[in-house]
Motif scaffolding. Structure first.
Motif, short mmCIF file in Angstrom:
data_model
loop_
_atom_site.label_atom_id
_atom_site.label_comp_id
_atom_site.label_asym_id
_atom_site.label_seq_id
_atom_site.Cartn_x
_atom_site.Cartn_y
_atom_site.Cartn_z
N ALA A 1 -41.29 26.20 3.10
CA ALA A 1 -41.32 26.83 4.58
C ALA A 1 -40.27 27.81 4.74
O ALA A 1 -40.19 28.64 5.61
N GLY A 2 -39.24 27.82 3.81
CA GLY A 2 -38.14 28.80 4.16
C GLY A 2 -36.80 28.19 4.43
O GLY A 2 -35.92 28.91 4.68
N ILE A 3 -36.49 27.13 4.33
CA ILE A 3 -35.36 26.38 4.80
C ILE A 3 -34.31 26.41 3.64
O ILE A 3 -34.82 26.23 2.50
N ASN A 4 -33.28 26.92 3.92
CA ASN A 4 -32.22 27.07 2.78
C ASN A 4 -30.99 26.07 2.82
O ASN A 4 -30.42 26.12 1.74
N ALA A 5 -31.16 25.54 3.78
CA ALA A 5 -29.88 24.57 3.88
C ALA A 5 -30.29 23.42 4.69
O ALA A 5 -30.97 23.41 5.75
N ASP B 1 -42.76 27.37 11.76
CA ASP B 1 -42.99 27.94 10.37
C ASP B 1 -43.29 29.39 10.24
O ASP B 1 -42.75 30.20 9.43
N ALA B 2 -44.08 29.87 11.13
CA ALA B 2 -44.31 31.13 11.48
C ALA B 2 -43.13 32.07 11.45
O ALA B 2 -42.83 33.16 11.17
N LEU B 3 -42.36 31.31 12.46
CA LEU B 3 -41.03 32.09 12.80
C LEU B 3 -40.02 32.15 11.66
O LEU B 3 -39.37 33.21 11.43
N ILE B 4 -40.13 31.00 10.76
CA ILE B 4 -39.27 31.29 9.55
C ILE B 4 -39.56 32.11 8.62
O ILE B 4 -38.66 33.25 8.28
N GLN B 5 -40.94 32.43 8.41
CA GLN B 5 -41.37 33.49 7.66
C GLN B 5 -41.05 34.97 8.32
O GLN B 5 -40.72 35.87 7.53
N ALA B 6 -41.11 34.98 9.69
CA ALA B 6 -40.86 36.44 10.19
C ALA B 6 -39.36 36.38 10.03
O ALA B 6 -38.83 37.74 9.89
N HIS B 7 -38.48 35.56 10.20
CA HIS B 7 -37.09 35.46 9.99
C HIS B 7 -36.59 36.07 8.40
O HIS B 7 -35.80 37.04 8.29
N ALA C 1 -46.35 36.55 14.29
CA ALA C 1 -46.19 35.24 15.08
C ALA C 1 -46.33 35.49 16.50
O ALA C 1 -45.75 36.36 17.04
N TRP C 2 -46.71 34.46 17.20
CA TRP C 2 -46.87 34.54 18.81
C TRP C 2 -47.36 32.98 19.18
O TRP C 2 -47.83 32.21 18.45
N ASP C 3 -46.83 32.77 20.53
CA ASP C 3 -47.24 31.73 21.45
C ASP C 3 -46.92 31.92 22.74
O ASP C 3 -46.38 32.71 22.92
N GLY C 4 -47.47 30.70 23.37
CA GLY C 4 -47.41 30.99 24.88
C GLY C 4 -48.57 30.34 25.79
O GLY C 4 -49.22 29.43 24.82
N HIS C 5 -48.67 30.67 26.87
CA HIS C 5 -49.79 29.84 27.63
C HIS C 5 -51.13 30.28 27.31
O HIS C 5 -51.96 29.79 27.72
N ASP C 6 -50.95 31.29 26.52
CA ASP C 6 -52.44 31.76 25.91
C ASP C 6 -52.16 32.32 24.55
O ASP C 6 -51.14 33.09 24.22
N THR C 7 -52.91 31.65 23.67
CA THR C 7 -52.61 31.89 22.25
C THR C 7 -53.88 32.56 21.66
O THR C 7 -53.77 32.68 20.37
#
Length: 467
Positions: free
Chosen positions: A57-61, A362-368, A432-438
């Motif tokens: 997933a991209g976790i480093n620690a 997970d999508a935010l990690i990849q964006a990061h 990546a996106w999220d909210g009250h409408d996806t």
């Protein structure tokens, strides 16, 4: 509005303290996690089962809970009794700690390292609990539980190891005491030596890669400075740990502590950004919160990103956890500078990982990891809309091309506005996106001057990357 926050780009690996914009840590526990997950005495094994997926997933620690035996074998470890019992001595209700034993901890660390994940140890060196006897402190005539006879045989202690002590005239201020526990006097050579022995064991014997210091306002910054600056040896080479402190206060106090502790060492010691966290709680939980509050310097990450560990929630928040639209907060820390920390409970128990979708952590990690490099520049901010660009960064080995981030505070509609970016005639795709409408946002293309409109869902966010 065009505000620039200084970026930074130093590569993280397990042989340095350096962290880059590609790094993401996870707090790999929450309060009473072993009990709630029915993994009492098995938490190290349980976390080890997740290591491979977390690495992918991209976790480093991983920040682990305190590893030592507390006042009970059902303790979270923030009440240390025997620093050198990692779950191998029959005391305080059992042999194992709440999390496991030393062999299981070492197996977790080894597996994490195999998958390029570092480990940060939670250092609780201020207060102790679970003493074996009460005794009178002759300096003030008060009786306290300060007689410790741990079965490990290491670091037995009595009243003179705690405040008040003959080694330090100044007692700890009442407001810095914790839960009525006796507080160690670090100037006593016995205590000082034991803390070095403990830190050396964690780094050199167990293989930890850094420290998270608990409740740092309760003791002198000099102690963290010397434990950080010690020349640890790991795998035959000198090793410098990553160090982050928990100074639970506002930005001004945290910055003052960072200045103080970094004046004592050449390490780049960081602090958790509580100031930013409370702003993000307001974004999520306070109706009609003004997003322009995110643009000032009232957060550590905005003033000194190299020293900021950003987070959304942790094990201490209790009834103060973020309740609504928490992904808005995660999106903010994952696109800005700082070293973001993901909370295990949010990722797993609250189901915010959402693997295989563009709507989760997970999508935010990849964006990061893939895009969030270079300086942050605010392109637009009003009470309901915040738009920022990361300008990108690359060296001979790595490139992060930058991104556009949109945060929408309106609850009933998609919202965006035209902004002038650094990219001319450039196509952008939503990643990546999220909210009250996806619903899937449309691709965007800037004109010859770099202008385009970038929208985000109601009470949500959208991240666009150049393609």
């Amino acid at each position: 509005m065009d505000t620039v926050f200084a970026g930074w780009a130093c590569l993280f690996n397990r042989n340095t303290t350096e962290i880059n914009t590609m790094a993401v840590m996870m707090q790999a526990f929450y309060w009473d996690a072993p009990k709630n997950e029915k993994k009492e005495g098995e938490w190290w094994n349980f976390v080890a089962e997740k290591v491979e997926d977390l690495s992918k997933a991209g976790i480093n620690a991983l920040w682990l809970p305190p590893v030592s035996k507390g006042s009970s074998n059902q303790s979270m470890g923030y009440d240390p009794y025997d620093y050198f019992d990692l779950g191998d001595f029959d005391q305080k209700g059992g042999v194992k700690t709440f999390f496991g034993n030393r062999a299981e901890l070492q197996a977790l660390i080894a597996k994490a390292h195999e998958h390029n994940i570092g480990l940060y140890a939670d250092m609780v060196i201020n207060h102790n609990s679970g003493a074996d006897e009460e005794e009178v402190n002759p300096l003030d005539g008060q009786k306290r539980w300060t007689k410790f006879a741990p079965k490990s045989g290491r670091f037995p202690r009595d009243w003179n190891c705690f405040h008040p002590s003959r080694y330090e005239r100044v007692m700890m201020p009442d407001e810095e005491n914790y839960a009525g526990f006796p507080h160690l006097c670090h100037r006593n050579p016995v205590v000082y030596t034991a803390m070095f022995d403990y830190a050396r064991m964690l780094i050199e014997e167990l293989g930890f890669d850094g420290f998270r210091f608990d409740f740092v306002k309760g003791f002198g910054a000099w102690m963290i400075g010397i434990l950080s600056k010690y020349r640890y040896v790991k795998d035959g080479a000198e090793f410098m740990p990553y160090v982050v402190g928990e100074y639970w206060s506002g930005a001004e106090d945290i910055n003052a502590w960072i200045d103080k502790v970094n004046a004592l060492t050449d390490n780049q010691i960081s602090a958790f950004d509580f100031a930013l966290r409370y702003k993000l709680k307001d974004v999520c939980d306070t109706p009609n919160y003004d997003l322009r509050n995110l643009t000032d310097d009232g957060a550590v990450v905005m003033k000194r990103p190299m020293h900021a560990a950003t987070f959304v929630d942790n094990h201490d928040m209790g009834d103060n956890v973020i309740v609504n639209d928490k992904m808005m907060a995660y999106s903010f820390i994952m696109v800005h500078e700082g070293y973001p920390c993901i909370f295990w409970y949010d990722y797993y128990n609250n189901g915010l990982a959402r693997p295989g979708t563009p709507n989760g952590i997970d999508a935010l990690i990849q964006a990061h990891v893939k895009y969030a490099g270079g300086d942050s520049q605010i392109l637009h901010a009003d009470p309901d809309l915040y738009i920022m660009q990361r300008v990108g960064w690359k060296d001979d080995k790595t490139e992060q091309p930058g991104l556009i981030y949109v945060l929408n505070n309106l609850g009933n509609q998609w919202s965006g506005t035209s902004v002038k970016t650094q990219w001319k005639n450039q196509k952008f795709a939503p990643i990546a996106w999220d909210g009250h409408d996806t619903a899937h946002p449309d691709e965007r293309t800037t004109d010859g001057d770099g202008n385009s409109e970038f929208p985000a869902p109601p009470r949500g966010f959208a991240i666009y990357a150049p393609v």
